[in-house]
Scaffold this motif. Structure first.
Motif, PDB file in Angstrom:
ATOM      1  N   THR A  75      46.612  71.369  45.712  1.00  0.00           N
ATOM      2  CA  THR A  75      45.573  70.339  45.734  1.00  0.00           C
ATOM      3  C   THR A  75      45.946  69.214  46.700  1.00  0.00           C
ATOM      4  O   THR A  75      47.072  69.137  47.183  1.00  0.00           O
ATOM      5  N   ALA A 105      42.238  77.705  38.033  1.00  0.00           N
ATOM      6  CA  ALA A 105      41.649  76.356  38.023  1.00  0.00           C
ATOM      7  C   ALA A 105      41.232  75.949  36.610  1.00  0.00           C
ATOM      8  O   ALA A 105      41.479  74.825  36.174  1.00  0.00           O
ATOM      9  N   VAL A 112      42.673  72.711  34.613  1.00  0.00           N
ATOM     10  CA  VAL A 112      41.784  71.617  34.222  1.00  0.00           C
ATOM     11  C   VAL A 112      41.859  71.379  32.712  1.00  0.00           C
ATOM     12  O   VAL A 112      41.743  70.253  32.235  1.00  0.00           O
ATOM     13  N   ILE A 121      42.593  67.027  37.136  1.00  0.00           N
ATOM     14  CA  ILE A 121      42.740  67.932  38.281  1.00  0.00           C
ATOM     15  C   ILE A 121      41.371  68.403  38.788  1.00  0.00           C
ATOM     16  O   ILE A 121      41.205  68.727  39.956  1.00  0.00           O
ATOM     17  N   ALA A 122      40.353  68.398  37.912  1.00  0.00           N
ATOM     18  CA  ALA A 122      39.017  68.871  38.318  1.00  0.00           C
ATOM     19  C   ALA A 122      38.486  68.121  39.522  1.00  0.00           C
ATOM     20  O   ALA A 122      37.800  68.689  40.374  1.00  0.00           O
ATOM     21  N   ASP A 123      38.818  66.842  39.631  1.00  0.00           N
ATOM     22  CA  ASP A 123      38.297  66.020  40.722  1.00  0.00           C
ATOM     23  C   ASP A 123      39.066  66.161  42.023  1.00  0.00           C
ATOM     24  O   ASP A 123      38.663  65.635  43.050  1.00  0.00           O
ATOM     25  N   LEU A 124      40.195  66.854  41.976  1.00  0.00           N
ATOM     26  CA  LEU A 124      41.015  66.975  43.185  1.00  0.00           C
ATOM     27  C   LEU A 124      40.499  68.098  44.072  1.00  0.00           C
ATOM     28  O   LEU A 124      40.068  69.140  43.592  1.00  0.00           O
ATOM     29  N   ASP A 125      40.581  67.875  45.370  1.00  0.00           N
ATOM     30  CA  ASP A 125      40.190  68.927  46.305  1.00  0.00           C
ATOM     31  C   ASP A 125      41.294  69.969  46.447  1.00  0.00           C
ATOM     32  O   ASP A 125      42.484  69.654  46.379  1.00  0.00           O
TER      33      ASP A 125
END
Lengths: 469, 99, 376
Positions: free
Chosen positions: C236, C282, C286, C292-296
């Motif tokens: 990420t 993923a 999460v 972590i969901a918001d990370l690219d």
């Protein structure tokens, strides 16, 4: 997380809403094919016709950008009135050879399935790795043009334009027309390339070539008559500043110069966007005239992989008008592959496109030979940062190249190409340093392996694509 | 830094307001966050973690990832590909202003 | 161009370079042949864990070997730092394995019961979610707890490989990069290896070519039962601190990026990524850390582990051609120290340590390839 939209099937998915993609999608829709155009911008037009739908006839912007820009309005109108589906602000982050496409739109993941894929992802400006190119205030010439096209923004402090090539001179005249205070024009073209280019002149005088050449002559004349201080044969360009650009230093002939600068705009031509075709494993080749990699394609834009076509600058630089006709040819090729038309009808539909493409291509070899990138850009000195994301210098790359390491081992060892730009800005430079160290032309294997994501996607979005829900 | 063309199309005269580090900034409809920040006099958008130096937009077309900013709480957004919206909260490193 | 050396190592991954450096430290003349740039290279696709948790539950020999390896790491890390000057991010403060439900925890604790009961240095402890949250406030509500072993740790696998390469160069080891071995011949008790334009004469030979060792092994009378097992990873964008300790599926690197992994797939020599598998990784990440969901996603990665039918390493000297050895394992990071400090000197002496008798190539009998492995 919003549930993903899963697997709607399309005959053809086109990626990129520049001239090639617009022409391809329009033609396919007119031929009653289910076609989806996916584009990351909010409006159609690509980089070249960016903001064209918001352009007002007779406005200052229309005047500054000129008739070649205004031309795009019709192309966009035709696309808008066709039955083609359109997903703006949608980016393709992964695609498999089976043409499963993974896109992201407003933070929502979507998967698509295509029978045929046309990649019309266009070009980007060649990286110009010189000392200080990472300073805030150093932009590409194209970035200035984008600010003008989409926001009517122009610089109001001393701009130094450094580079060469047709787009460079065009942008310089657009800046002049917009009243941008150009402090100096640093022309990096070499007079000696004139001689090498003479052989390409006769062909450039056929087809649409004379039109391009006379426009070029007019641009150069306008620049000469503008009174902007111009330095020719510029070399050893260095951009100076602490936390943003303040000065440039360079050599013109035997003399060294140092000038104050608020903004520095660089341009050394454009190169194809190859990340998607690289990820798909399509065959690529190094183009000695354009000094860049491009996927290997046939008349119909077909790559080495069944069902995958590339049209426009992404397959090798052809310019906006050439791209439009390549888009048409790729569409016709896709129709034929889909079994919608026979070979005879394909050839009939294609003949006008082919003639027009040929006419627009006559001056290209001349331009390629007149404005090749200079050596200090292709294989920069040891101190120059080549990978902006991870701050890796040419020297570090060169040292490992000397030890026989390839680009993917360098990635692991140096982190070059590992940042968010995914090697877009250093891939060609690293390949050229490796090739130069070896003493050959770059080979297709001198480029990074490209893996997802092609464009940003969040872990949350990916988590919606699982088998377990 | 950057200024608007005086006679630009009427459509883009519609203004919207957003914030940069709690400072209110006016942008035009159709601007990207990057264009709006440049118009507001910002040039240093982020500190490069690898170089520990300020960086700003380079390509303005989504290729270089130098214009990454925090938008509405999410870090690492590409300012040049994000349309500015009314009430958007943008965060860039303090001391990034150049005016 | 013909050169000669005491030991020729075929393979420039973590096993090959660790062994080569270990041999060079004793004064031996060593050459390493590294493969092409796009070789499979399991060494650049892993989490960088130094891990004992759960290893060798049914194999005392493997448990002992792993523990001995972990014990040798501090000395190895110090020696490597001294010669290379490269920061490999060595840490050995324990490692975690998160569990998302009581059922998951019960199952794992039952599996690890023999290790939990041991009460020794390598004992597995259960830590409840409430306690974990004290140091990791971002833990998701679904987290039930974690198993913890205080001897586990981690390094940066990429800088580890880089440090080993620097150490080799500084120890006078020549590395022939971008080179594939064409032929191995035995002549008068030593080996002649033709690779690219090079011809190398070697007293001893070590195959450490990962999946490539199977083919090469046949040339020196070694039948190595190795097959590829795909593992997919994601990395990420950088973020603020989530956790300090490495965990088996989530690891935050010192610079702030997060490694998420991994899968175990028998799909043959297929190094491409698969979105459904990445999605499963993923989802779990999460659930452990919702933030972590918001990370690219910055990179996805698929690598091929060098797997054996029982999952344990192979160390073998050829009976037909004494002096020709093979070493293969999918724990090249954990075992790096013991490879350099213990195995390499033994190999030069001509006899592998007795502790490795359990890892002989012959234990798989007449292995004909992995049933699950198919070309894609």
């Amino acid at each position: 997380m919003t549930d993903p939209v899963t697997n709607p099937h399309w005959d053809v998915v086109v990626i990129g809403a520049g001239p090639a993609g617009l022409a391809a999608a329009t033609l396919l829709a007119e031929q009653k094919t289910s076609v989806l155009l996916v584009d990351e911008q909010p409006e159609p037009g690509g980089q070249i016709y960016r903001g064209i739908e918001r352009l007002q006839a007779g406005s200052a912007k229309a005047h500054i950008l000129g008739e070649d820009y205004v031309y795009g309005a019709d192309l966009v109108r035709r696309f808008r009135s066709s039955a083609a589906s359109y997903r703006p602000e949608t980016s393709l982050w992964h695609v498999t050879p089976k043409l499963e496409l993974f896109v992201s739109r407003g933070g929502v993941a979507e998967t698509l399935q295509a029978s045929q894929l046309i990649l019309a992802t266009g070009a980007m400006e060649r990286a110009v790795p010189v000392a200080g190119w990472t300073l805030p205030g150093v932009v590409t010439a194209g970035a200035l043009q984008i600010l003008l096209k989409s926001s009517g923004l122009v610089a109001d402090q001393p701009v130094i334009l450094a580079g060469s090539g047709p787009l460079f001179y065009l942008l310089a005249t657009q800046c002049l027309a917009a009243g941008v205070p150009i402090a100096a024009l640093l022309d990096t073209a070499k007079a000696r390339h004139m001689f090498g280019a003479i052989g390409a002149l006769p062909r450039a005088l056929t087809g649409a070539g004379p039109g391009y050449l006379s426009k070029g002559v007019k641009l150069m004349r306008a620049l000469r008559q503008s009174g902007v201080p111009t330095y020719r044969g510029v070399e050893d360009l260095q951009i100076l500043g602490e936390n943003r650009v303040s000065e440039v230093q360079f050599r013109s002939g035997k003399r060294k110069h140092r000038l104050k600068a608020g903004i520095v705009a660089l341009h050394e031509g454009v190169v194809p966007m190859v990340n998607a075709t690289r990820m798909l494993g399509c065959e690529h080749t190094w183009d000695d005239r354009q000094h860049a990699f491009h996927p290997v394609t046939d008349t119909w834009g077909a790559t080495s992989h069944a069902g995958i076509r590339v049209a426009g600058d992404a397959a090798g630089i052809v310019g906006a008008r050439g791209a439009e006709h390549q888009g048409g040819l790729a569409a016709v090729g896709a129709l034929h592959d889909l079994g919608r038309i026979d070979s005879a009808r394909r050839d009939r539909l294609a003949s006008a496109e082919m003639r027009a493409l040929e006419a627009h291509m006559t001056a290209r070899p001349l331009l390629d030979r007149l404005y090749p990138p200079r050596a200090e850009i292709k294989t920069p000195g040891d101190d120059i940062v080549v990978c902006r994301c991870e701050n890796v210098t040419a020297g570090a790359v060169r040292q490992l190249a000397t030890q026989g390491l390839g680009p993917n081992q360098m990635k692991a060892a140096l982190r070059c190409g590992m940042g968010p730009c995914q090697g877009r800005l250093c891939g060609d430079t690293v390949a050229q340093i490796i090739a130069d160290t070896r003493g050959t032309a770059p080979r297709p294997s001198d480029y990074y392996n490209i893996r997802a994501p092609l464009k940003p996607v969040s872990i949350g979005e990916i988590s919606t694509l699982g088998e377990r829900r | 830094m950057f200024t608007r063309l005086t006679q630009d199309s009427a459509a883009s005269d519609q203004t919207i307001e957003f914030t940069v580090n709690d400072r209110k900034v006016v942008a035009r409809m159709g601007d990207t966050v990057a264009a709006a920040l440049l118009a507001a006099g910002e040039m240093q958008f982020r500190i490069s973690p690898s170089a520990d130096k300020p960086r700003g937009p380079y390509c303005m077309m989504g290729v270089c990832f130098e214009c990454l900013v925090t938008i509405d709480g999410r870090a690492g957004r590409q300012a040049c590909l994000t349309a500015v919206k009314s009430g958007m909260q943008v965060i860039i490193p303090e001391g990034g202003r150049n005016d | 161009m013909a050169t000669s050396c005491d030991l020729l190592v075929i393979g420039g991954g973590l096993i090959g370079t660790a062994m080569a450096w270990g041999a060079a430290r004793t004064g031996a003349k060593v050459t390493v042949i590294d493969g092409e740039d796009d070789a499979y290279r399991a060494s650049v696709g892993n989490f960088g864990l130094l891990w004992t948790q759960g290893k060798g539950i049914n194999s005392p020999a493997y448990a002992a070997w792993t523990r001995a390896a972990v014990n040798q790491w501090p000395e190895f890390a110090q020696a490597l730092a001294d010669i290379s000057g490269v920061d490999i991010g060595f840490q050995q403060n324990g490692g975690l394995h998160f569990m998302l439900s009581e059922a998951e925890a019960e199952k794992r604790m039952a599996q690890l019961a023999p290790l939990a009961a041991a009460k020794d240095d390598f004992a597995i402890e259960f830590i409840a979610a409430a306690e974990l949250r004290r140091s990791m406030p971002d833990l998701g509500p679904e987290v039930y707890g974690a198993t913890f072993c205080r001897r586990d740790g981690a390094v940066n696998p990429l800088t580890l490989l880089q440090a080993l390469r620097v150490a080799l160069a500084r120890s006078g080891v020549s590395i022939l990069a971008g080179t594939s071995v064409k032929q191995i011949q035995l002549s008068g008790g030593s080996f002649t290896v033709v690779a690219g334009d090079h011809k190398i004469l070697a007293d001893k030979l070590l195959l450490a070519a990962g999946l490539g060792s199977r083919e090469l092994g046949h040339q020196v009378g070694l039948d190595l039962a190795v097959f590829p097992q795909r593992g997919q990873l994601m990395i990420t964008a950088r973020t603020t601190r989530l956790l300090d300790l490495p965990a088996s599926s989530v690891r935050q690197m010192p610079e702030g990026t997060i490694l998420l992994g991994s899968t175990q797939e028998n799909v043959g020599f297929n190094k491409s990524i698969g979105v459904p598998q990445l999605a499963n990784i993923a989802q779990r990440a999460v659930r452990i850390f919702p933030r972590i969901a918001d990370l690219d996603l910055v990179r996805s990665w698929a690598c091929l582990r060098v797997m054996t039918p029982d999952g344990f390493p192979i160390y073998q000297q050829s009976e037909q051609y004494p002096g020709a050895f093979a070493a293969t394992a999918h724990s090249g990071v954990t075992l790096a120290g013991i490879h350099a400090l213990t195995v390499a000197p033994a190999l030069l002496s001509g006899t592998l340590p007795p502790a490795l008798d359990a890892f002989a190539a012959g234990r798989f009998g007449d292995w004909q390839g992995h049933a699950g492995g198919s070309e894609h």
